[in-house]
Design an enzyme around this catalytic site. Structure first.
Site, PDB file in Angstrom:
ATOM      1  N   HIS A  18       1.125  -1.456  -0.229  1.00  0.00           N
ATOM      2  CA  HIS A  18       0.017  -0.303   0.065  1.00  0.00           C
ATOM      3  C   HIS A  18       0.772   1.456   0.100  1.00  0.00           C
ATOM      4  O   HIS A  18       1.644   1.360   0.501  1.00  0.00           O
ATOM      5  CB  HIS A  18      -0.999   0.328   1.216  1.00  0.00           C
ATOM      6  N   GLU A  71       0.944   3.884   1.948  1.00  0.00           N
ATOM      7  CA  GLU A  71       1.132   4.070   2.794  1.00  0.00           C
ATOM      8  C   GLU A  71       2.587   3.551   3.743  1.00  0.00           C
ATOM      9  O   GLU A  71       3.849   4.180   3.958  1.00  0.00           O
ATOM     10  CB  GLU A  71       0.364   4.370   4.052  1.00  0.00           C
ATOM     11  N   CYS A 120      -3.129  -0.062   7.506  1.00  0.00           N
ATOM     12  CA  CYS A 120      -2.355   0.594   7.436  1.00  0.00           C
ATOM     13  C   CYS A 120      -1.394   1.538   9.139  1.00  0.00           C
ATOM     14  O   CYS A 120      -0.482   2.406   9.325  1.00  0.00           O
ATOM     15  CB  CYS A 120      -1.569   2.136   6.124  1.00  0.00           C
TER      16      CYS A 120
END
Length: 149
Positions: free
Chosen positions: A57, A59, A90
């Site tokens: 992801h 993040e 995250c």
């Protein structure tokens, strides 16, 4: 307050540029930027398809890059800007990294951390939500509309 909002919008626009890069690569369009003392130290976008990694992801990638840039795993003096509310994974990484501030664009009603794991961020972290929310949401909606055609 207006000055802080302008700064937040400037960094969120950088995160949006990352999200647009994700979109162009066929990735879910989420972008993230890590800022420390007014300076961008990391930027990333989703790469789950590209890397074949469900944890890639925006993040997560930005946190890893920021830690490498600063030479340490804790980021208490950093702000993480992300176009969509972080998921629980995250948010957990942000908590472990002790990110001092999280700024996000649009809410993630199904898998957002505020619904699934609201106590996941570091206890001292502050959160600002809704920065350029309309633009962030519109990009997500366009992506999924295109996917359904």
């Amino acid at each position: 307050m207006n000055e802080e909002r302008n700064i937040d919008e400037r960094f969120m626009r950088m995160a949006l540029a990352e999200a647009e890069a994700a979109y162009s690569e066929g990735e879910i369009p989420i972008g993230a930027v890590v800022v420390c003392q007014g300076r961008v130290i990391a930027r990333a976008h989703n790469q789950t398809e590209t890397l074949g990694d469900v944890t890639a992801h925006a993040e997560m990638l930005a946190i890893t890059a920021a830690a490498a840039a600063l030479g340490g795993k804790y980021l208490p003096d950093c702000s993480l800007y992300v176009t969509v509310e972080p998921c629980a994974m995250c948010a957990g990484a942000m908590g472990w990294a002790q990110i001092g501030r999280v700024v996000y664009g649009t809410d993630e009603e199904k898998r957002g951390y505020t619904r699934l794991a609201p106590m996941t961020l570091h206890p001292k972290a502050t959160v600002t939500r809704g920065v350029l929310a309309g633009e962030c949401k519109a990009l997500m909606q366009a992506f999924f509309r295109d996917k359904r055609r």
